[in-house]
Enzyme design. Sequence first.
Site, PDB file in Angstrom:
ATOM      1  CE1 TYR A  54      -4.364   1.085   0.101  1.00 26.63           C
ATOM      2  CE2 TYR A  54      -3.538   2.733   1.652  1.00 26.63           C
ATOM      3  CZ  TYR A  54      -4.524   2.264   0.811  1.00 26.63           C
ATOM      4  OH  TYR A  54      -5.689   2.985   0.662  1.00 26.63           O
ATOM      5  N   GLY A  55       1.815   1.264  -0.951  1.00 29.15           N
ATOM      6  CA  GLY A  55       2.698   2.427  -1.086  1.00 29.15           C
ATOM      7  C   GLY A  55       2.174   3.341  -2.181  1.00 29.15           C
ATOM      8  CB  SER A  56       4.030   5.220  -4.774  1.00 31.70           C
ATOM      9  OG  SER A  56       3.717   5.934  -5.942  1.00 31.70           O
ATOM     10  NE  ARG A  82       5.957  -5.726   5.212  1.00 29.55           N
ATOM     11  CZ  ARG A  82       6.935  -4.847   5.146  1.00 29.55           C
ATOM     12  NH1 ARG A  82       8.154  -5.201   5.462  1.00 29.55           N
ATOM     13  NH2 ARG A  82       6.701  -3.606   4.769  1.00 29.55           N
ATOM     14  CB  THR A 113       1.499   1.309   4.116  1.00 26.19           C
ATOM     15  OG1 THR A 113       1.821  -0.044   3.816  1.00 26.19           O
ATOM     16  CG2 THR A 113       2.612   2.211   3.619  1.00 26.19           C
ATOM     17  CB  VAL A 146      10.393  -7.453  -0.691  1.00 30.59           C
ATOM     18  CG1 VAL A 146      11.335  -6.446  -0.050  1.00 30.59           C
ATOM     19  CG2 VAL A 146       9.097  -6.779  -1.076  1.00 30.59           C
ATOM     20  CG  HIS A 166       9.270  -2.735 -12.826  1.00 30.10           C
ATOM     21  ND1 HIS A 166       9.572  -2.546 -14.170  1.00 30.10           N
ATOM     22  CD2 HIS A 166      10.449  -2.698 -12.177  1.00 30.10           C
ATOM     23  CE1 HIS A 166      10.884  -2.402 -14.288  1.00 30.10           C
ATOM     24  NE2 HIS A 166      11.436  -2.499 -13.091  1.00 30.10           N
ATOM     25  N   GLY A 169       1.834   7.222  -8.268  1.00 31.24           N
ATOM     26  CA  GLY A 169       0.553   6.875  -7.655  1.00 31.24           C
ATOM     27  C   GLY A 169      -0.331   8.076  -7.390  1.00 31.24           C
ATOM     28  CD  GLU A 218      14.853   2.608 -12.879  1.00 28.52           C
ATOM     29  OE1 GLU A 218      13.695   3.005 -12.690  1.00 28.52           O
ATOM     30  OE2 GLU A 218      15.266   1.512 -12.449  1.00 28.52           O
TER      31      GLU A 218
HETATM   32  P1  NAD Z   1       6.401   1.656  -2.406  1.00 26.45           P
HETATM   33  O1  NAD Z   1       7.784   1.474  -1.853  1.00 26.45           O
HETATM   34  O2  NAD Z   1       5.823   3.010  -2.492  1.00 26.45           O
HETATM   35  O3  NAD Z   1       5.378   0.764  -1.524  1.00 26.45           O
HETATM   36  C1  NAD Z   1       5.605  -0.569  -1.207  1.00 26.45           C
HETATM   37  C2  NAD Z   1       4.526  -1.125  -0.289  1.00 26.45           C
HETATM   38  O4  NAD Z   1       4.814  -2.513  -0.034  1.00 26.45           O
HETATM   39  C3  NAD Z   1       4.451  -0.479   1.085  1.00 26.45           C
HETATM   40  O5  NAD Z   1       3.097  -0.487   1.491  1.00 26.45           O
HETATM   41  C4  NAD Z   1       5.244  -1.452   1.964  1.00 26.45           C
HETATM   42  O6  NAD Z   1       4.876  -1.367   3.315  1.00 26.45           O
HETATM   43  C5  NAD Z   1       4.805  -2.777   1.362  1.00 26.45           C
HETATM   44  N1  NAD Z   1       5.700  -3.890   1.606  1.00 26.45           N
HETATM   45  C6  NAD Z   1       7.057  -3.893   1.674  1.00 26.45           C
HETATM   46  N2  NAD Z   1       7.517  -5.147   1.878  1.00 26.45           N
HETATM   47  C7  NAD Z   1       6.415  -5.961   1.928  1.00 26.45           C
HETATM   48  C8  NAD Z   1       6.229  -7.358   2.128  1.00 26.45           C
HETATM   49  N3  NAD Z   1       7.276  -8.167   2.284  1.00 26.45           N
HETATM   50  N4  NAD Z   1       4.946  -7.841   2.115  1.00 26.45           N
HETATM   51  C9  NAD Z   1       3.896  -7.032   1.947  1.00 26.45           C
HETATM   52  N5  NAD Z   1       4.010  -5.695   1.756  1.00 26.45           N
HETATM   53  C10 NAD Z   1       5.263  -5.178   1.764  1.00 26.45           C
HETATM   54  O7  NAD Z   1       6.375   0.908  -3.821  1.00 26.45           O
HETATM   55  P2  NAD Z   1       5.857   1.498  -5.235  1.00 26.45           P
HETATM   56  O8  NAD Z   1       6.748   2.603  -5.678  1.00 26.45           O
HETATM   57  O9  NAD Z   1       4.394   1.702  -5.170  1.00 26.45           O
HETATM   58  O10 NAD Z   1       6.190   0.246  -6.183  1.00 26.45           O
HETATM   59  C11 NAD Z   1       5.357  -0.897  -6.247  1.00 26.45           C
HETATM   60  C12 NAD Z   1       5.521  -1.538  -7.622  1.00 26.45           C
HETATM   61  O11 NAD Z   1       5.047  -0.629  -8.611  1.00 26.45           O
HETATM   62  C13 NAD Z   1       6.961  -1.867  -7.991  1.00 26.45           C
HETATM   63  O12 NAD Z   1       6.947  -3.053  -8.761  1.00 26.45           O
HETATM   64  C14 NAD Z   1       7.371  -0.697  -8.866  1.00 26.45           C
HETATM   65  O13 NAD Z   1       8.410  -0.994  -9.770  1.00 26.45           O
HETATM   66  C15 NAD Z   1       6.064  -0.441  -9.596  1.00 26.45           C
HETATM   67  N6  NAD Z   1       5.883   0.890 -10.187  1.00 26.45           N
HETATM   68  C16 NAD Z   1       6.065   1.989  -9.434  1.00 26.45           C
HETATM   69  C17 NAD Z   1       5.834   3.233  -9.978  1.00 26.45           C
HETATM   70  C18 NAD Z   1       5.970   4.465  -9.151  1.00 26.45           C
HETATM   71  O14 NAD Z   1       5.693   5.529  -9.691  1.00 26.45           O
HETATM   72  N7  NAD Z   1       6.334   4.394  -7.883  1.00 26.45           N
HETATM   73  C19 NAD Z   1       5.422   3.364 -11.310  1.00 26.45           C
HETATM   74  C20 NAD Z   1       5.194   2.213 -12.060  1.00 26.45           C
HETATM   75  C21 NAD Z   1       5.436   0.975 -11.476  1.00 26.45           C
HETATM   76 MG    MG Z   2      11.824   2.219 -12.948  1.00 25.34          MG
END
Ligand code: NAD
Ligand code: MG
Length: 347
Positions: free
Chosen positions: A14-16, A37, A42, A74, A97, A123, A184
């Site tokens: 539940y991140g970005s 977890r 989050t 992870v 991704h 997000g 990137e």
């Molecule tokens: P983030 O770091 O913002 O959030 C990650 C979430 O996962 C958090 O809620 C964290 O608490 C949770 N988490 C961490 N370890 C965990 C575990 N072992 N079990 C369960 N939950 C766990 O991540 P993000 O930037 O949203 O990226 C998520 C995916 O989206 C990635 O594959 C990334 O490449 C992809 N992505 C991101 C963006 C972006 O703009 N950030 C754009 C396109 C794709």
């Molecule tokens: Mg990237």
Amino acid sequence: MNTSTNPTIAIIGYGSQGRAHALNLRDSGFDVVVGLRPGGPTEVKALADGFTVKTPAEAAAGADLVAVLTPDMVQKKLYNDVLAANLKPGACLLFAHGLNVHFGMISPRADLDVVLVAPKGPGALVRREYEIGRGVPCIYAMHQDRSGRAEEFAKLYAAGLGGARANLIRTTFKEETETDLFGEQAVLCGGASALVQAGFETLVEAGYQPEIAYYEVLHELKLIVDLFYEGGITRMLEFVSETAQYGDFVSGPRVINAETKARMKDILSEIQDGTFVQRWVAEYDAGLPNYKKFQQADLDHPIEKVGRELRAKMQWLQQNAPQTAATQQDAGQATAKPSTHPIAETA
Ligand code: NAD
Ligand code: MG
């Protein structure tokens, strides 16, 4: 997978991206559960947004479609330890991704559909555009199509995010992964920050004030990038002076030249043949010794100190200051990053 009605969706993480996907899909009429977890950083946010929060195992076991939205590094352990044993037979496994699947770090069960839906934006923008009634373009791909309907599920999910209101482009896991990493590294995060630091050092070493150098090579970059974003290089050329244009034409190709492009091709080759990912996984598994050193060197660069002092005097920046790596730090994660900066997030 149950398709007579909308699929039940589990959002793991539940991140970005996770938060934006969960909120948009719920508003689009999907039944959404969040998997986290227990006690993770989050969980409070997801509960406050009104979601049922389960463990990743429970959430996956109850869903037709499971979106893996945790940090990339992870995901292998999450899949092997939790998801592989708990996903329903014939479920759809979705990534934002393609890294883990494309480079073989995750080998999904043969009975699953495996798809990719990646919004081309952070997000916060995915959520904001949806609320306005618009959408952020999405790219999608299929890695495994067991049911014969994997594409349909990817498109349904992308539509639920609001992506179909904008633009849906079909890609492959290979293309998404390799171009994302290249962007990137060579242009966005790596290329742009190295360009700014080198420009700053050149001016300061020549005796100019660091404050003036900061404004010239970092602060004003936003103006130029905003013009690129709105109307390409065409728009930038329309807005800058003739002197700036002439300087661009004669000096740009001296800074970024055939040699630079040859190095870009080397970087792309190392991404394509797996060398980069192999090194990154080894670094991650070793506890990030070099990563931390490199990160510290960036944080200690003189442009950061002068930048902090100058930004404190620009009031508009104080009002909507983006979250920093420090305020975002997720206890379990080594790769915390700003969550509201478009470039950082897209990358
Ligand atoms: P983030 O770091 O913002 O959030 C990650 C979430 O996962 C958090 O809620 C964290 O608490 C949770 N988490 C961490 N370890 C965990 C575990 N072992 N079990 C369960 N939950 C766990 O991540 P993000 O930037 O949203 O990226 C998520 C995916 O989206 C990635 O594959 C990334 O490449 C992809 N992505 C991101 C963006 C972006 O703009 N950030 C754009 C396109 C794709
Ligand atoms: Mg990237």
